[in-house]
Design a protein around this motif. Structure first.
Motif, PDB file in Angstrom:
ATOM      1  N   THR A 156      44.915  40.799  38.755  1.00 39.36           N
ATOM      2  CA  THR A 156      44.068  41.332  38.472  1.00 39.36           C
ATOM      3  C   THR A 156      43.878  42.958  38.589  1.00 39.36           C
ATOM      4  O   THR A 156      43.378  44.210  37.896  1.00 39.36           O
ATOM      5  CB  THR A 156      42.188  40.830  38.414  1.00 39.36           C
ATOM      6  N   HIS A 157      43.909  43.534  39.916  1.00 44.94           N
ATOM      7  CA  HIS A 157      44.456  44.426  41.132  1.00 44.94           C
ATOM      8  C   HIS A 157      45.245  45.338  40.665  1.00 44.94           C
ATOM      9  O   HIS A 157      45.145  45.748  42.157  1.00 44.94           O
ATOM     10  CB  HIS A 157      43.583  44.254  42.244  1.00 44.94           C
ATOM     11  N   ARG A 158      46.775  44.499  40.585  1.00 45.63           N
ATOM     12  CA  ARG A 158      48.098  45.365  41.006  1.00 45.63           C
ATOM     13  C   ARG A 158      48.223  46.696  40.837  1.00 45.63           C
ATOM     14  O   ARG A 158      47.094  47.493  39.972  1.00 45.63           O
ATOM     15  CB  ARG A 158      49.080  44.722  40.718  1.00 45.63           C
ATOM     16  N   GLY A 159      48.696  47.673  41.638  1.00 44.76           N
ATOM     17  CA  GLY A 159      48.478  48.993  41.445  1.00 44.76           C
ATOM     18  C   GLY A 159      47.226  49.878  42.018  1.00 44.76           C
ATOM     19  O   GLY A 159      47.337  50.689  42.035  1.00 44.76           O
ATOM     20  N   GLN A 160      46.311  48.440  42.427  1.00 45.28           N
ATOM     21  CA  GLN A 160      44.998  49.632  42.441  1.00 45.28           C
ATOM     22  C   GLN A 160      45.257  50.097  44.081  1.00 45.28           C
ATOM     23  O   GLN A 160      45.501  50.039  44.886  1.00 45.28           O
ATOM     24  CB  GLN A 160      43.366  49.222  41.884  1.00 45.28           C
TER      25      GLN A 160
END
Length: 82
Positions: A37-41
């Motif tokens: 859900t939070h990839r690349g953040q």
């Protein structure tokens, strides 16, 4: 009739598990969910998500380990929308 086995002996006959194995399963589960859900953040957003979700499962996160997970998850490319 034979006497019933005590509960403590039942736990040992099935094999030994290291202390903290349930906590590690919870950490693995949460890290996988956050990685989806939070990839690349940013790392800070990921650390906060990890801490929030781990506390729901009763796990006190290790700050050093969470930083490692957050760095790895932030380096992943974002998933395309479905």
């Amino acid at each position: 009739m034979e006497p019933l086995a005590s509960l403590s002996s039942l736990g040992r006959s099935g094999g030994q598990r290291a202390a903290g194995w349930q906590a590690q399963l919870r950490v693995d589960y949460v890290v996988n969910r956050v990685a989806q859900t939070h990839r690349g953040q940013s790392e800070d957003q990921i650390k906060q998500a990890l801490q929030d979700q781990l506390r729901v499962y009763g796990v006190v996160p290790n700050a050093k380990q969470m930083a490692i997970y957050a760095k790895a998850i932030s380096a992943l490319p974002e998933l395309p929308p479905r």
